[in-house]
Write a protein that holds these residues in place. Structure first.
Motif, PDB file in Angstrom:
ATOM      1  N   ASN B  72       1.076 -10.713  -6.324  1.00 31.09           N
ATOM      2  CA  ASN B  72       2.492 -10.706  -5.951  1.00 31.09           C
ATOM      3  C   ASN B  72       2.872  -9.356  -5.373  1.00 31.09           C
ATOM      4  O   ASN B  72       2.405  -8.332  -5.845  1.00 31.09           O
ATOM      5  N   TRP B  73       3.785  -9.356  -4.416  1.00 30.18           N
ATOM      6  CA  TRP B  73       4.220  -8.085  -3.840  1.00 30.18           C
ATOM      7  C   TRP B  73       4.854  -7.196  -4.907  1.00 30.18           C
ATOM      8  O   TRP B  73       4.685  -5.984  -4.891  1.00 30.18           O
ATOM      9  N   GLY B  74       5.582  -7.814  -5.836  1.00 34.69           N
ATOM     10  CA  GLY B  74       6.351  -7.031  -6.792  1.00 34.69           C
ATOM     11  C   GLY B  74       5.533  -6.055  -7.615  1.00 34.69           C
ATOM     12  O   GLY B  74       5.960  -4.944  -7.871  1.00 34.69           O
ATOM     13  N   ASP B  75       4.349  -6.465  -8.050  1.00 38.35           N
ATOM     14  CA  ASP B  75       3.628  -5.592  -8.986  1.00 38.35           C
ATOM     15  C   ASP B  75       2.161  -5.391  -8.619  1.00 38.35           C
ATOM     16  O   ASP B  75       1.374  -4.963  -9.440  1.00 38.35           O
ATOM     17  N   HIS B  76       1.801  -5.668  -7.372  1.00 37.67           N
ATOM     18  CA  HIS B  76       0.377  -5.574  -7.071  1.00 37.67           C
ATOM     19  C   HIS B  76      -0.129  -4.134  -7.070  1.00 37.67           C
ATOM     20  O   HIS B  76      -1.286  -3.877  -7.397  1.00 37.67           O
ATOM     21  N   LEU B  77       0.754  -3.162  -6.767  1.00 38.76           N
ATOM     22  CA  LEU B  77       0.298  -1.766  -6.774  1.00 38.76           C
ATOM     23  C   LEU B  77       0.028  -1.289  -8.195  1.00 38.76           C
ATOM     24  O   LEU B  77      -0.925  -0.565  -8.452  1.00 38.76           O
ATOM     25  N   GLN B  78       0.886  -1.746  -9.120  1.00 39.75           N
ATOM     26  CA  GLN B  78       0.679  -1.412 -10.522  1.00 39.75           C
ATOM     27  C   GLN B  78      -0.677  -1.958 -10.982  1.00 39.75           C
ATOM     28  O   GLN B  78      -1.421  -1.293 -11.688  1.00 39.75           O
ATOM     29  N   LYS B  79      -0.972  -3.188 -10.556  1.00 38.38           N
ATOM     30  CA  LYS B  79      -2.249  -3.787 -10.921  1.00 38.38           C
ATOM     31  C   LYS B  79      -3.398  -3.017 -10.295  1.00 38.38           C
ATOM     32  O   LYS B  79      -4.434  -2.787 -10.916  1.00 38.38           O
ATOM     33  N   LEU B  80      -3.208  -2.640  -9.042  1.00 34.35           N
ATOM     34  CA  LEU B  80      -4.270  -1.919  -8.340  1.00 34.35           C
ATOM     35  C   LEU B  80      -4.529  -0.582  -9.030  1.00 34.35           C
ATOM     36  O   LEU B  80      -5.686  -0.203  -9.246  1.00 34.35           O
ATOM     37  N   ASP B  81      -3.460   0.119  -9.404  1.00 35.01           N
ATOM     38  CA  ASP B  81      -3.614   1.394 -10.101  1.00 35.01           C
ATOM     39  C   ASP B  81      -4.424   1.209 -11.379  1.00 35.01           C
ATOM     40  O   ASP B  81      -5.346   1.976 -11.662  1.00 35.01           O
ATOM     41  N   ALA B  82      -4.051   0.193 -12.162  1.00 36.03           N
ATOM     42  CA  ALA B  82      -4.759  -0.047 -13.419  1.00 36.03           C
ATOM     43  C   ALA B  82      -6.229  -0.353 -13.145  1.00 36.03           C
ATOM     44  O   ALA B  82      -7.122   0.159 -13.822  1.00 36.03           O
ATOM     45  N   ALA B  83      -6.473  -1.173 -12.122  1.00 35.43           N
ATOM     46  CA  ALA B  83      -7.849  -1.554 -11.823  1.00 35.43           C
ATOM     47  C   ALA B  83      -8.651  -0.346 -11.329  1.00 35.43           C
ATOM     48  O   ALA B  83      -9.826  -0.190 -11.661  1.00 35.43           O
ATOM     49  N   LEU B  84      -8.015   0.524 -10.548  1.00 38.96           N
ATOM     50  CA  LEU B  84      -8.701   1.739 -10.094  1.00 38.96           C
ATOM     51  C   LEU B  84      -9.045   2.622 -11.291  1.00 38.96           C
ATOM     52  O   LEU B  84     -10.143   3.179 -11.378  1.00 38.96           O
ATOM     53  N   ALA B  85      -8.096   2.716 -12.231  1.00 33.73           N
ATOM     54  CA  ALA B  85      -8.329   3.542 -13.411  1.00 33.73           C
ATOM     55  C   ALA B  85      -9.441   2.968 -14.275  1.00 33.73           C
ATOM     56  O   ALA B  85     -10.244   3.697 -14.832  1.00 33.73           O
ATOM     57  N   GLY B  86      -9.485   1.646 -14.381  1.00 34.60           N
ATOM     58  CA  GLY B  86     -10.475   1.007 -15.239  1.00 34.60           C
ATOM     59  C   GLY B  86     -11.806   0.768 -14.536  1.00 34.60           C
ATOM     60  O   GLY B  86     -12.742   0.255 -15.130  1.00 34.60           O
ATOM     61  N   GLY B  87     -11.878   1.136 -13.258  1.00 39.01           N
ATOM     62  CA  GLY B  87     -13.121   0.924 -12.519  1.00 39.01           C
ATOM     63  C   GLY B  87     -13.411  -0.534 -12.239  1.00 39.01           C
ATOM     64  O   GLY B  87     -14.557  -0.940 -12.101  1.00 39.01           O
ATOM     65  N   THR B  88     -12.360  -1.368 -12.165  1.00 38.05           N
ATOM     66  CA  THR B  88     -12.584  -2.797 -11.927  1.00 38.05           C
ATOM     67  C   THR B  88     -11.866  -3.247 -10.667  1.00 38.05           C
ATOM     68  O   THR B  88     -11.462  -4.398 -10.558  1.00 38.05           O
ATOM     69  N   ALA B  89     -11.697  -2.333  -9.720  1.00 36.86           N
ATOM     70  CA  ALA B  89     -10.979  -2.688  -8.500  1.00 36.86           C
ATOM     71  C   ALA B  89     -11.729  -3.785  -7.736  1.00 36.86           C
ATOM     72  O   ALA B  89     -12.948  -3.896  -7.846  1.00 36.86           O
ATOM     73  N   PRO B  90     -10.982  -4.592  -6.973  1.00 28.70           N
ATOM     74  CA  PRO B  90     -11.623  -5.644  -6.198  1.00 28.70           C
ATOM     75  C   PRO B  90     -12.429  -5.039  -5.040  1.00 28.70           C
ATOM     76  O   PRO B  90     -12.377  -3.831  -4.797  1.00 28.70           O
ATOM     77  N   ASP B  91     -13.165  -5.907  -4.312  1.00 29.88           N
ATOM     78  CA  ASP B  91     -13.956  -5.417  -3.184  1.00 29.88           C
ATOM     79  C   ASP B  91     -13.118  -5.322  -1.920  1.00 29.88           C
ATOM     80  O   ASP B  91     -13.396  -4.506  -1.043  1.00 29.88           O
ATOM     81  N   VAL B  92     -12.103  -6.213  -1.812  1.00 29.73           N
ATOM     82  CA  VAL B  92     -11.199  -6.162  -0.670  1.00 29.73           C
ATOM     83  C   VAL B  92      -9.786  -6.292  -1.214  1.00 29.73           C
ATOM     84  O   VAL B  92      -9.538  -7.087  -2.128  1.00 29.73           O
ATOM     85  N   VAL B  93      -8.850  -5.505  -0.675  1.00 27.93           N
ATOM     86  CA  VAL B  93      -7.475  -5.621  -1.145  1.00 27.93           C
ATOM     87  C   VAL B  93      -6.524  -5.618   0.046  1.00 27.93           C
ATOM     88  O   VAL B  93      -6.723  -4.878   1.015  1.00 27.93           O
TER      89      VAL B  93
END
Lengths: 324, 413, 288
Positions: B72-93
């Motif tokens: 969702n546009w509303g919170d996707h950056l928050q999710k991306l930040d968390a995923a970057l921090a946890g080392g689980t970021a997707p392959d394409v965003v």
């Protein structure tokens, strides 16, 4: 002695001296019991929250932005995050606004909630079922949904609230903008929060009222006590622990509230002029990707809310002593 | 004794349950699984384009599967930040084009400069999109699609008001709006609905008059809204808004959705993305669009070019596969399919002649400063517009205070 | 007819009148509280034209199920409802059992470290949740609990547990000491007495707490959103967010229909346990 005492045991100790003379093995067992009871909760919370909490404190002393987040390492900056927050005029304005907001919300929630619970006791059985069902309906509404409905009812174009107020002749509310001023925005948020919190408070207080022994009430009435005195001398003592818990929980929740104001006012209308603490934390710390500063704000919030609720917590602790 | 056993037993059971929940299946990344985060617009708007790209990719890469997860546009950056921090970021965003700079500057995305030739039409990408995915001369994202802003209007009301030809200048449009207002006395009716704090529209006026939001000089950013031309643009916006729109002066373009106002019959026209025509209810057959005219006769007003880019987070362990998938998803065939759904394709050589695409001919984009997104999220522009329209501050006062704010935010370390 | 009987009758009539007055107030409160819920459900049944209409209608003029159909047919509805049910039932069951044990310890025993534990339990709730998102995510990612329902259960337990311990403790302390003492004199053994005496007395508290835990975890959105990426693994509040998370058209009718459906399990859960709350009064008085 292991510093442990099983209450009922002690209560009877005078009447039956038996247990006192038992071998120390029994004492060890008693000593371990409360710890065994606490262990599962302690382990569960410690395992899940322990590290994040340490992490939060660590972050608050580091420069930790998006750059550092990606590389999983920040650089130590001492108390720079804290001093930057404490020197920020926005922080102090926000704090004052949030304290007033919290007082209004908690006050309204507790008074109205208790009145509702007392009402539940007085009505006929069918009315009680109806009212409880209504409360649960309200309670069952997810916050995100409630916000949408609230917005929908108060919207500028065709909100039902404006329509009703105009129809009732309260004034011309055609396309009245409820989101135009900070006061109006926060007043709307207050109605939403109090409305959403009432069921929990009312039902919990009602459940606690169930613990008021009928005999005591009747005895007091036979002694000629009026309803107010019965309430004060019989009901309130039983309710007190629950009321204190509810008040302190409400303070904790309302002080840090985020979802309702953020979604109802709407991100596009959030400015330093209408920040509440929860929003200040999110906007300045997380939305901007300054996680170190965000962590410092979070810890300051923790300290402030602890200070705000210390009165309640201490009374709780004292009451705990009385009860044991 | 009995009680001790009882307690121990309960504790053991409880711990067992905790352990059982804790060890329940977690997510294990399969070696040959490509994780893609797309915005939900693709799921509701063009799932077939996604499916085709996946098929193509899986055909070329036997043994691989593509796992598209919609955000969702509303919170996707928050999710991306968390995923970057946890080392689980997707392959394409997928990223909004105004969101790119902050992440590029922080080194969140892989450098795709060397793979540029793998992407179809990469030589003729839309400038607005390509520059949003470029930082310090390096490419960190691939343009996905764009959208421009147009005037969606009621043909029946225009005809009734005696408007026979479409306006070619701002002055003509304002005159037409007056005619519409004369014919429609209903309370709350906007000849042209614009939300008060719709900064995309307001800044189009600023750019139309030769102003800008910020300028850069000597490696430093300076807010530029207090410049003479910018103020002329803001004044024009204020006058235009007060003449044509009865929207709340403090609201944004989502509360309410302009197309809902339009569907209520309370607007003769509205300014916004071209897909607004999707949701006009019973006026579907009396709705058309034209390009917003400039104050200079015969020119379009520069519009904000919104859009999305696709990027590869640095943490991805499948970077070359990710590049291949992006190439499949932005192929000429895919882009044409996106165009058919009312979007603007990512390259000039694919552009058609729709109103949407003609409007994109003159466009502006936000300053590509690392901290731009803080200006956007801090609502500096919206706050300024509310102050101007409600008359709380003069245009000059509001613009200079906003300008100072922008300078401060853009030059943060 | 004697004067005394008349007085009794008059008092009874007064009492009945007073009760009728309370009932009337209750109905008024009910109407005011429930109106937003009603408005949600009514909107869900209205046609699109009626929803955006300038003059609100109190009842749907042409009731339609189209929005409910759209909601149910939206991808992953049933999967996500199932996920929510799993997450919530595990969270509630485990939390209530664990919290009850801890609450007994806190309310009825004195031991070193007790105060520390109380402070910890209260302190945890004072932490702003938004601040915990990233640290928590990092830990869960380390244990491979991201994008897994178990990770969400663990997260929910961290806020359901302290709350439950805290409230249950209040209920246990609220039990008059005389009752326990009476039970002890009756010759029951230590903890056996507790379970026998405490459980029925605390039942309303347990129910109230579990209703709360249920609603809290059923309605939670932020953590579920950040922790769960896969739509087939998401919970129903996250599913709901896909209605308004798009940059495109928001389907208000379907959103309201989806919201209505989302609320139903909570209502069912409550109906299942409401006897314990509604009749808690008498249960408290009977006290074994």
């Amino acid at each position: 002695m292991l510093g442990s005492r099983l209450t009922p045991d002690a209560a009877i100790a005078g009447a039956r001296p038996g247990p006192r003379r038992r071998v120390s093995r029994a004492r060890v067992a008693r000593g371990a019991t409360p710890y065994l009871l606490l262990l599962p909760v302690a382990v569960a919370i410690g395992a899940i929250l322990g590290y994040p909490l340490v992490d939060l404190v660590r972050l608050s002393f580091q420069r930790y932005g998006l750059f550092e987040l990606i590389r999983h390492s920040g650089s130590w900056v001492g108390v720079a995050n804290y001093s930057s927050v404490l020197r920020d005029g926005v922080f102090w304005h926000t704090l004052l606004r949030t304290v007033v907001f919290t007082a209004a919300n908690v006050g309204l929630t507790m008074v109205l909630g208790t009145l509702l619970a007392l009402l539940l006791v007085r009505v006929s059985a069918w009315a009680r079922v109806v009212l409880t069902a209504g409360l649960v309906l309200v309670w069952s509404m997810p916050v995100v949904v409630a916000v949408q409905v609230w917005y929908w009812m108060t919207n500028f174009q065709n909100g039902v609230v404006n329509y009703v107020l105009t129809s009732l002749g309260v004034g011309d509310f055609f396309q009245h903008d409820w989101y135009a001023t900070t006061f109006s925005q926060l007043a709307l948020v207050t109605t939403l929060i109090v409305w959403g919190a009432l069921p929990f408070v009312a039902i919990t207080v009602y459940a606690a009222l169930a613990q008021v022994p009928h005999e005591l009430v009747e005895a007091a009435q036979i002694d000629g006590a009026g309803p107010l005195r019965v309430f004060r001398d019989v009901t309130v003592p039983v309710l007190r622990p629950v009321l204190l818990i509810l008040t302190s929980l409400s303070i904790i929740w309302d002080f840090g509230v985020f979802t309702q104001p953020y979604l109802l006012i709407g991100q596009s209308k959030i400015t330093p002029g209408n920040y509440l603490m929860g929003i200040y934390l999110f906007e300045e710390g997380y939305f901007r990707g300054d996680y170190g500063r965000g962590a410092a704000i979070a810890i300051l919030m923790l300290l402030i809310v602890a200070a705000l609720s210390v009165v309640y917590v201490r009374r709780m602790a004292r009451m705990g002593e009385e009860a044991t | 004794m009995r009680s001790r056993v009882f307690v121990a037993l309960l504790a053991a059971v409880a711990l067992g349950v905790v352990a059982a929940t804790a060890s329940a299946a977690g997510s294990r990344q399969a070696a040959n699984r490509l994780t893609v985060w797309l915005q939900v617009d693709a799921q509701s708007g063009w799932p077939d384009v996604v499916a085709n790209a996946n098929q193509q990719f899986e055909r070329d890469h036997p043994g691989w599967t593509v796992d598209v997860q919609y955000q969702n546009w509303g919170d996707h950056l928050q999710k991306l930040d968390a995923a970057l921090a946890g080392g689980t970021a997707p392959d394409v965003v997928e990223m909004g084009n105004t969101e790119m700079t902050k992440y590029m500057a922080a080194g969140a995305f892989a450098d795709l400069t060397g793979s540029k030739s793998k992407f179809a039409n990469s030589g003729s990408w839309l400038k607005g999109l390509a520059s949003s995915a470029t930082y310090r001369g390096k490419l960190f994202g691939v343009p996905y699609y764009a959208g421009s802003r147009v005037v969606t209007y009621r043909t029946d009301l225009f005809k009734k008001a005696g408007i026979t030809k479409l306006p070619t200048s701002l002055a003509e449009l304002t005159a037409d709006a007056r005619k519409l207002l004369d014919r429609n006395k209903q309370r709350g009716f906007s000849p042209i609905y614009i939300a008060g704090t719709d900064w995309y529209v307001a800044m189009s006026f600023v750019y139309d008059y030769g102003g800008s939001i910020a300028r850069t000089s000597g490696g430093k950013w300076y807010g530029n809204l207090d410049s003479k031309r910018s103020i002329a643009g803001l004044n024009a916006y204020k006058q235009f808004f007060l003449a044509v729109s009865r929207a709340s002066k403090t609201t944004d373009e989502i509360h309410p959705n302009p197309y809902d106002v339009y569907a209520q019959g309370l607007a003769g026209a509205m300014l916004g993305p071209s897909w607004f025509s999707c949701c006009v209810g019973k006026y579907k057959n009396v709705t058309a669009q034209f390009v917003m005219p400039s104050h200079v006769k015969g020119q379009p007003m520069p519009g904000f070019l919104g859009g999305s880019d696709l990027a590869v987070p640095v943490g991805s362990s499948h970077q070359s596969a990710a590049v291949d998938w992006i190439a499949d998803f932005t192929s000429t065939e895919s882009e044409k399919a996106l165009q058919a759904k009312g979007n603007i394709p990512n390259a000039t050589n694919l552009l058609g002649a729709s109103v949407n695409e003609r409007a994109a001919a003159r466009s502006w984009f936000v300053p590509t400063a690392k901290h731009w997104v803080d200006v956007e999220n801090g609502n500096i522009l919206r706050n300024m517009l509310a102050q101007i329209l409600t008359g709380k501050l003069s245009v000059k006062q509001a613009a200079s205070s906003a300008s100072d704010n922008i300078t401060r935010v853009l030059n943060q370390s | 007819m004697s004067a005394a009987a008349g007085a009794v009758r008059a008092r009874r009539r007064r009492k009945r009148l007073r009760r009728a007055g309370w009932n009337a107030i209750a109905l008024a409160v009910f109407a005011a509280m429930v109106f937003p819920v009603y408005w949600m459900v009514a909107t869900a049944f209205k046609s699109d034209d009626e929803i955006v209409g300038l003059t609100p209608t109190w009842l749907p003029e042409h009731p339609t199920l189209a929005h409910f159909r759209a909601a149910v047919e939206k991808p992953f509805f049933w999967t996500d409802v199932k996920n929510s049910l799993i997450v919530v039932s595990v969270t509630v069951a485990v939390s209530i059992v664990l919290a009850f044990l801890a609450a007994v310890a806190l309310a009825k025993y004195r031991f070193t470290g007790r105060k520390l534990f109380v402070v910890l339990v209260i302190g945890i709730q004072m932490l702003p949740q938004t601040a915990l998102i990233i640290p928590l995510y990092v830990v869960l990612a380390r244990y491979r609990q991201v994008n897994a329902l178990s990770g969400v259960v663990l997260t929910y337990m961290t806020f359901v547990l302290p709350f439950s311990v805290w409230t249950l403790r209040g209920f246990i302390i609220g039990i008059p000491k005389e009752l326990e003492e009476a039970a002890m004199v009756d010759g029951s053994t230590r903890l056996g007495a507790f379970v026998k005496i405490l459980l029925p007395l605390v039942a309303p508290g347990l129910v109230a707490t579990s209703v709360f835990a249920f609603i809290q975890s059923w309605n939670e959105y932020i953590f579920a959103r950040v922790l769960l990426n896969d739509q087939a693994k998401q919970t129903v509040t996250v599913w709901l967010s896909y209605f308004y998370g798009t940059s495109r058209h928001i389907d208000w009718g379907a959103l309201m229909a989806g919201s209505t459906l989302t609320a139903i399990p909570v209502v069912i859960f409550f109906l299942l346990v409401q006897r314990r709350i509604a009749f808690g009064l008498t249960a408290g008085a009977v006290r074994g």
